[in-house]
Design a protein around this motif. Structure first.
Motif, mmCIF file in Angstrom:
data_model
loop_
_atom_site.group_PDB
_atom_site.id
_atom_site.type_symbol
_atom_site.label_atom_id
_atom_site.label_comp_id
_atom_site.label_asym_id
_atom_site.label_seq_id
_atom_site.Cartn_x
_atom_site.Cartn_y
_atom_site.Cartn_z
ATOM 1 N N GLU A 196 5.206 3.887 -9.207
ATOM 2 C CA GLU A 196 4.649 2.992 -10.224
ATOM 3 C C GLU A 196 5.254 1.621 -9.924
ATOM 4 O O GLU A 196 6.464 1.425 -10.093
ATOM 5 C CB GLU A 196 5.088 3.475 -11.606
ATOM 6 N N GLU B 151 2.442 1.692 -3.425
ATOM 7 C CA GLU B 151 1.504 2.036 -4.492
ATOM 8 C C GLU B 151 1.058 3.488 -4.414
ATOM 9 O O GLU B 151 0.731 4.100 -5.429
ATOM 10 C CB GLU B 151 0.318 1.063 -4.482
ATOM 11 N N ARG C 224 0.836 -1.213 0.000
ATOM 12 C CA ARG C 224 0.000 0.000 0.000
ATOM 13 C C ARG C 224 0.864 1.253 0.000
ATOM 14 O O ARG C 224 0.602 2.212 -0.735
ATOM 15 C CB ARG C 224 -0.890 0.030 1.253
#
Ligand code: DGY
Length: 324
Positions: free
Chosen positions: A25, A21, A18
């Protein structure tokens, strides 16, 4: 603003993914098995960060395949023998790892292996499942005692010390061999010993050293020859610290009582390895740190190391920095 590209060599717990992200990328290798060497060289091309597992060799070839924009390598492990540190240093690339959070979990597992081998737990389980439990027997599945026994720790870093705490709770005497830890820096109840003395006196020998040229094959035929016939060897460190042929000979000839391994050389151990035929070997597939909570914390630290490196900030845990 374009996000930096990073390659993550396996799916890691959400806690880490998480974070990545949100800022990058992210290309995550989607399979259970690690990328092949060719796939690794291909997927790192053009990335600014690599988040690697201990299964990938991250060497100069990989760093050069990535390219000069590569800013950071973050290893999802405390050990980093899979990363060529001098090659990274020569390129100015910091390498992160995940010490601390897995200490207690790994020590729990080392102690579980020690107890399982001492009390022949895996054999006992197989015995019952095979329908061989017919009655209480005075001499069936006799093991060796843990209480009052001597534990020899080879390596007294974080995990070695955590195993020592458990051992002291079990009423064991604890010896350690670690040239970096003088007796005045050792925790109460842990006495220093030369390796030779430790091998001769210990009832249980538990390995907690990193894999380096000095520790590769530290436990060889000569080391096994010094051990007691009732000795139990536990390895949760790195497989190549033990000579597998010498281990096979020591176990099959009952030169020692038993061994318990979480790590092997090679890794994974081939299914036709003669070691797997032995009933005095307990073996696990390198799961010392494998609790849900700990793997989540490792993922978070590995992600934070990577993000710091991308920003050019100091890593939370950088290999080669004192205290890490
Ligand atoms: C490590 O972290 O080095 C272990 O071997 C896997 O968690």
């Amino acid at each position: 603003m374009t996000k930096p590209k990073v390659f993550v060599t396996r799916r890691i717990p959400e806690e880490g993914l998480r974070l990545l992200e949100a800022a990058c990328e992210v290309d995550v290798w989607p399979e259970d098995l690690p990328p092949s060497r060719d796939a690794l060289l291909e997927r790192v091309r053009g990335v600014e960060g690599i988040l690697s597992m201990l299964t990938e060799r991250i060497d100069a070839e990989v760093m050069d395949a990535a390219g000069p924009q590569l800013k950071v390598i973050s290893n999802y492990a405390v050990g980093y023998d899979n990363v060529d540190i001098p090659a990274a240093t020569a390129r100015g690339i910091p390498v992160g790892h995940t010490p601390g959070v897995l200490t207690e979990t790994t020590a729990d597992f080392a102690f579980a292996l020690l107890m399982a081998a001492a009390r022949r737990l895996v054999e006992a389980d197989a015995f019952v499942r095979a329908g061989r439990w017919k009655t209480w027997e005075p001499q069936r599945l006799l093991g060796v005692d843990i209480y009052g026994a001597t534990l020899g720790l080879v390596g007294l870093g974080r995990i070695g010390r955590a195993v020592a705490r458990r051992a002291l709770g079990f009423g064991m005497r604890v010896l350690y061999y670690d040239p970096a830890v003088p007796s005045e820096d050792a925790p109460a109840g842990c006495s220093p010993a030369a390796l030779d003395t430790l091998l001769r006196q210990a009832d249980f020998i538990s390995l907690h050293v990193p894999l380096t040229p000095q520790t590769r094959r530290l436990i060889d035929a000569a080391a096994f020859a010094k051990m007691k016939p009732t000795a139990v060897l536990v390895n949760t460190a790195r497989g190549p610290v033990v000579d597998p042929q010498a281990l096979y000979e020591a176990l099959s000839s009952r030169r020692i009582f038993a061994a318990a391994l979480d790590v092997t050389d090679p890794e994974p151990i081939p299914p036709d390895s003669p070691l797997l035929q032995l009933d005095n070997l307990v073996i696990a597939p390198h799961i010392g740190s494998a609790s849900r909570a700990t793997r989540g914390k490792m993922a978070r630290i590995a992600a934070e190391n990577l993000l710091a490196g991308l920003r050019g900030a100091p890593l939370l845990h950088r290999v080669g920095v004192a205290g890490d």
